[in-house]
Enzyme design. Sequence first.
Site, PDB file in Angstrom:
ATOM      1  N   HIS A  35       4.877   3.716   6.215  1.00 45.00           N
ATOM      2  CA  HIS A  35       6.174   3.145   5.823  1.00 45.00           C
ATOM      3  C   HIS A  35       6.905   2.604   7.054  1.00 45.00           C
ATOM      4  CE1 HIS A  35       6.042   6.212   2.324  1.00 45.00           C
ATOM      5  NE2 HIS A  35       5.908   5.020   1.798  1.00 45.00           N
ATOM      6  N   LYS A  59       9.293  13.158 -11.674  1.00 38.97           N
ATOM      7  CA  LYS A  59       7.934  13.165 -11.086  1.00 38.97           C
ATOM      8  C   LYS A  59       7.675  14.441 -10.270  1.00 38.97           C
ATOM      9  CE  LYS A  59       5.763   9.387  -9.380  1.00 38.97           C
ATOM     10  NZ  LYS A  59       5.724   8.174  -8.527  1.00 38.97           N
ATOM     11  N   ARG A 112      -1.951  -2.076   1.342  1.00 37.24           N
ATOM     12  CA  ARG A 112      -2.914  -1.455   2.262  1.00 37.24           C
ATOM     13  C   ARG A 112      -4.325  -1.954   2.023  1.00 37.24           C
ATOM     14  NH1 ARG A 112      -0.670   4.194   0.339  1.00 37.24           N
ATOM     15  NH2 ARG A 112      -0.837   2.896  -1.515  1.00 37.24           N
ATOM     16  N   SER A 150       1.643   8.734   0.725  1.00 38.78           N
ATOM     17  CA  SER A 150       2.399   9.999   0.655  1.00 38.78           C
ATOM     18  C   SER A 150       1.587  11.038  -0.121  1.00 38.78           C
ATOM     19  CB  SER A 150       3.740   9.775  -0.040  1.00 38.78           C
ATOM     20  OG  SER A 150       4.492   8.832   0.662  1.00 38.78           O
TER      21      SER A 150
HETATM   22  O1  PNS Z   1       6.452   4.373  -3.150  1.00 37.37           O
HETATM   23  P1  PNS Z   1       6.067   4.002  -4.536  1.00 37.37           P
HETATM   24  O2  PNS Z   1       6.036   5.232  -5.402  1.00 37.37           O
HETATM   25  O3  PNS Z   1       4.812   3.201  -4.588  1.00 37.37           O
HETATM   26  O4  PNS Z   1       7.259   3.071  -5.082  1.00 37.37           O
HETATM   27  C1  PNS Z   1       7.222   2.582  -6.402  1.00 37.37           C
HETATM   28  C2  PNS Z   1       8.565   1.998  -6.797  1.00 37.37           C
HETATM   29  C3  PNS Z   1       9.705   2.966  -6.537  1.00 37.37           C
HETATM   30  C4  PNS Z   1       8.830   0.735  -6.009  1.00 37.37           C
HETATM   31  C5  PNS Z   1       8.466   1.639  -8.313  1.00 37.37           C
HETATM   32  O5  PNS Z   1       8.027   2.747  -9.019  1.00 37.37           O
HETATM   33  C6  PNS Z   1       9.792   1.176  -8.874  1.00 37.37           C
HETATM   34  O6  PNS Z   1      10.237   0.092  -8.606  1.00 37.37           O
HETATM   35  N1  PNS Z   1      10.436   2.074  -9.663  1.00 37.37           N
HETATM   36  C7  PNS Z   1      11.759   1.845 -10.198  1.00 37.37           C
HETATM   37  C8  PNS Z   1      11.700   1.529 -11.688  1.00 37.37           C
HETATM   38  C9  PNS Z   1      11.324   0.094 -11.899  1.00 37.37           C
HETATM   39  O7  PNS Z   1      11.981  -0.816 -11.447  1.00 37.37           O
HETATM   40  N2  PNS Z   1      10.215  -0.104 -12.606  1.00 37.37           N
HETATM   41  C10 PNS Z   1       9.711  -1.421 -12.900  1.00 37.37           C
HETATM   42  C11 PNS Z   1       8.986  -1.992 -11.714  1.00 37.37           C
HETATM   43  S1  PNS Z   1       8.259  -3.443 -12.218  1.00 37.37           S
END
Ligand code: PNS
Length: 189
Positions: A35, A59, A112, A150
């Site tokens: 990150h 979660k 990645r 993570s």
């Molecule tokens: O670090 P991560 O878990 O890969 O991040 C994922 C994240 C937080 C970017 C994604 O889950 C997200 O945007 N969640 C918020 C809800 C949302 O907007 N969902 C629709 C995305 S298209």
Amino acid sequence: MLFRAISWFLLKLRYNSKMRRAIFPGSFDPLTNGHLDIIRRSSPLFDEMIVAVLNNAEKHPMFTVEERCSMIRTVLPTVETGECRLVVDSFSGLTADFARDQNATAIVRGIRAVSDYEYELRMALMNRRLEPTIETVFLMAGEEYSYVSSTLMKQVFELGGRVEGLIPQLVEARMREKTRMREKKGQAI
Ligand code: PNS
């Protein structure tokens, strides 16, 4: 009254300026050096970047959102970001809504490996549909972090493997504390 008017004026001035503001959303449970690498690489592109921590209690994260924000705030000053101002905030709900509310013009995500691509593409397209004015900007993670996530860091740590160099030292120490506390309470990690 005068103070409120001045604050409002300054806020308006700030949002109306041509500031290039991005959000870097994620779970950050926990923050990894991958990150930090993405933050460092993307910072020259923006004047301000909001590291946006998703409040995803359902979660069952290892760290609360406050703990995650606090760790990120402590570690960020070690990252060389030049002129780019870094802000840490948390959000619930849609990333696209949060980005729009913050007047961001971009959502930063790291890729990645090819395996990330499909998920990231779907998210970027959905976010664009939800908020067409905001672009998703993808950055390739540094090769040395291309396998760092993570989830993997938590797994390896919990099974006694070595994670130094892959997560900030502070995060490793907090993971150790968390594990000790949970062991004391007899909880599964
Ligand atoms: O670090 P991560 O878990 O890969 O991040 C994922 C994240 C937080 C970017 C994604 O889950 C997200 O945007 N969640 C918020 C809800 C949302 O907007 N969902 C629709 C995305 S298209």
